[in-house]
Motif scaffolding. Structure first.
Motif: not given
Length: 126
Positions: A61-85
């Motif tokens: 979303a434009d409101s989070v672009k450049g501040r949030f990052t979505i990623s996935a760890d296949n080994a842990k079967n887990t998805v993350y949302l890193q939120m900064s600023s």
């Protein structure tokens, strides 16, 4: 049982960071589309960040672009949302969701998800 378990929410000051986690059980993310949504009091649910692992597309979303990052760890079967600023406007209940990849990331971030986790609350103080 097929489910998603979100965690990592909390209270943080403006400018701070948080990392949300979403663990899948009963299935593997594999080539699923996965994403994070949020809903603030009195507002509609908003697709924040999604990725469609079948075509490698991502959407923010434009409101989070450049501040949030979505990623996935296949080994842990887990998805993350890193939120900064973080900003007070980021205050909301955050939900993770998953779906077979019927479309790209933008399509799924419009709410076209088949499985939803429970929410985790994020509060950003000013």
């Amino acid at each position: 049982e097929v489910q998603l378990q979100a965690s990592g929410g909390g209270l943080v000051q403006a400018g701070g960071s948080l990392r949300l986690s979403c663990a899948a059980s009963g299935f593997t993310f594999g080539n699923f589309a996965i994403g994070w949504f949020r809903q603030a009091p009195g507002k509609e649910r908003e697709g924040v960040a999604c990725m469609s692992r079948s075509d490698g597309s991502t959407y923010y979303a434009d409101s989070v672009k450049g501040r949030f990052t979505i990623s996935a760890d296949n080994a842990k079967n887990t998805v993350y949302l890193q939120m900064s600023s973080l900003k007070p406007d980021d205050t909301a209940v955050y939900y993770c969701a998953a779906s077979p990849p019927w479309g790209g990331a933008y399509y799924h971030c419009r709410g076209h998800m088949d499985l939803w986790g429970q929410g985790t609350e994020v509060t950003v103080s000013s």
